[in-house]
Write a protein that holds these residues in place. Sequence first.
Motif, PDB file in Angstrom:
ATOM      1  N   GLU A 162       0.951  -1.209   0.050  1.00  8.64           N
ATOM      2  CA  GLU A 162       0.026   0.004   0.080  1.00  8.64           C
ATOM      3  C   GLU A 162       0.874   1.307   0.123  1.00  8.64           C
ATOM      4  N   GLY A 163       0.409   2.111  -0.766  1.00  8.02           N
ATOM      5  CA  GLY A 163       1.195   3.482  -0.809  1.00  8.02           C
ATOM      6  C   GLY A 163       2.351   3.389  -1.723  1.00  8.02           C
ATOM      7  N   TYR A 164       2.792   2.366  -2.379  1.00  5.09           N
ATOM      8  CA  TYR A 164       3.801   2.259  -3.499  1.00  5.09           C
ATOM      9  C   TYR A 164       3.227   1.921  -4.764  1.00  5.09           C
TER      10      TYR A 164
ATOM     11  N   GLN B 146       7.024   5.681  -4.589  1.00  8.50           N
ATOM     12  CA  GLN B 146       5.984   5.769  -3.621  1.00  8.50           C
ATOM     13  C   GLN B 146       5.052   6.900  -3.617  1.00  8.50           C
TER      14      GLN B 146
ATOM     15  N   THR C  43      -1.811  12.028  -8.202  1.00  2.00           N
ATOM     16  CA  THR C  43      -1.075  11.369  -7.104  1.00  2.00           C
ATOM     17  C   THR C  43       0.308  11.310  -7.752  1.00  2.00           C
TER      18      THR C  43
END
Lengths: 309, 535
Positions: free
Chosen positions: B301-303, B372, B495
């Motif tokens: 998650e987050g990558y 990331q 993002t």
Amino acid sequence: MSDMIRTENLSKRFRSTSALNEATLAVPEGAIYALVGANGAGKTTLIKLLMNIFHPTSGRARVMGIECRHLAGKDFQRIGYVSENQDMPDWMTVEAMLDYLRPFYPQWDGALEQQLVRQFDLPLKRKLKHLSRGMRMKAAFASSLAYRPKLIVLDEPFSGLDPLVRDEIIEGLLDRAPETTIFLSSHDLAEIESFASHVGYLEQGRLLFSEEMSVLSDRFREITITLSAPSPVPWNIPPTWLQVEAGDAVIRFVDSNFQGQATTRQLAEIFPSAGDISIEPIPLRSIFLALAKTGRTALRKTDEGKAEA
Amino acid sequence: MKQILHIFAKDCRHFWPEILISVALVGALVWIYPSTWLSKSGLYAVAGGAFLPGMLEAGVLAALLTVLVPVSWWLLIARVIHAESLVGDRQFWVTRPYEWKKLLGAKALFLVAFLYLPLLIGQCLLLFRAGFPPLPFVPGLLFNLLLITAVIVLPLLAITTVTATFARLTVTLLAGLVCFIGYVVISLYLSDNASIPYRDHVSLPLAFCFCAVVVVLQYASRRVWVSRLVLGALPLLLVLTGMTLSESTEMGRDYPRAGAGQEGPVRLALLRDTPHPATAYLDRAKQVQVSIPLQVSGVAEGYALVSGPVRVTVDAANGSQWTSPWQALNNQQYLPGTSESWITFQMSRAFFDQTRSTPVTLHFTVALTRVQAGNVRSIPLPTQDFSVPDFGICSPQADVFHSRFFGIACRFALHQPNLTYIRARWMDSPCSASQPGLDTGVQGDAWMGSLESSPADFGIAPVWSPSIALSNGTKMEGNQPESRYLCPGTPVTFTQYNLVGRTQYDFTIPDFRFPSYQPIRGSFNGSMGFDITAQ
């Protein structure tokens, strides 16, 4: 008196062609040195080596004490160079060219520039590309003399010029002669004979001699011997006798090593039956013709010898 | 300095027509180039992919100007350098008191005044017109000028200093171009055209140094043949460098292997029982392009992961083996939710034919870049230009009546933005007055930008406006594709992803059977060039 130009065994090859072969000469300060020779003899090559336009294959040359390879930039503030085949900034007017060049030379003499412009009758407002050949040369001269160079180098400066322009340029040049050294090349012997103090002769890349004009003139004589009866050319003639011709009881040749009484005695020994011996000084043109013809014959014989070997 | 200014002033007087042409072309570029991003925005919207009258011509003209400006530099450089030619033995200036450093300085000043300065001003104006205040971008603009120097100006200068006339310069450039094209064609023919995996860190600095040496050498000594030899040695050295730089070494440096026992950042395996099985196309006479569906899992998650070049080893049942070079056919992104993907490679047709009927084991090594998630910005889609911090300036792409939006166009200053993931929701029906919900419609997404961190990308124009193609932008109505809508106010999420590291990841597919390959036919696609379609 120091030498303004000195070369030692200076050579230049273009691939397999030897344009200049071990030329050694010295031009003393204040001299008017005429480098003569036929077309393709290597005159322009020698001058371009001196001006660092070409780089020598071997040997060395110094101009105003500076190694030619290092001649650059400010050194040319003391050298005036004019060549018959030099490109010019054709888009400029004569005036613009003089204006452009002036700041390059701290010693530029505005008054002399004006004098040269008047003397050569230069059309200041006309572009160089619209000038005749003679006018272009005069413009080049004006731009090279106005800063009173210590050395003036001229490559075939009179080539293709009409006599009037030629005389104007020579006159302008001689006006500067007392304060400068002039090194010029030419194949027109008659025009340099009147003012050259030194002369060098190039034949197929070889400098056959380089000496003062007076010494040269004293050294060469045309000798005509009238014999009492027709006779062949003796076998023991010295090699300094050039272009020996034998006719009806007359033998004529050019002596390249005339020594007054000594030569007269030598003639008497070789031609005991000589009735009349005429010894005349000869013009420069005849000297070079004799040298040129003899040189070519000698070279031909050398080549034939090599071919047979 | 006096001599520099004196020669400079002379060149200005002489070459004012060339200067005028060059500056006018930069001016025209400043005037015309905004059409390249305006044509994609709401102001000059396009409908159904058709350009409004005039915009196509403006776009073509803008592209043409980006070529004509360097061509005018070619003329400018040739004229100003050849005014004091360094080749030949009849030049007027060589027996005049020119100092080579000052002559070179005068020529450099001329180029600064009439090549770099107009371009810099033009680029500032273009940035301004694109909505970017130029001042913060000055370092990047200067870096771009450095790139332009290395790629265009210095090579042109070097060749000009070893040629005597414009005609010879032109012939030399054309000959160089023909040699370059020949080299590329031969390289493509002899090698695998998919094999362009690693970045060349050597060629540009090498070319820069060689060209600079030639220019200085020529001005300092006018040793034409020495300079020509140095210049001629450059392409040979570049070819040799290309041959000696090992792919594996370069890839090993850029993508180090994970330590023993370390778990990979993702798990990749063959996706079985899929309606889209592996395919193979006869790409060229001696190459087959194989695409295999993959199951993806394990992305934290987050990558996210960006797959890069791939190398594959095929072990046949009979013991024979074939290993590909590194191939750059894959550019996939794996997000935490990604479950399916593809891996594509080219292989030798001979080996393909040899192993087609038997099971093989495929060993893949994939170059992965781990990124990331950073800043997330969610912006309700406005009807006009909107600025996305640290990204660029975007605008909705509207139809001619401004009644609906069918995409987003963005423009960037000097280079592509940092790698950014863009999401928005498409609507199947016309937009209502109320704010669209986050859960309604179909998600469209796209990746934009790169992880390169140079201050500027090489370019004559400093504004980049690549297309952002959000996925799922069309739906099928019967047999007809129909555009979906982006409604005003719909949240568009940007993002940004930052580089964490690069690594090589290995995985194996055992007992794999190659599918039969399809022959292909080529068709010319008017907008995109040569398009390959399976029969």
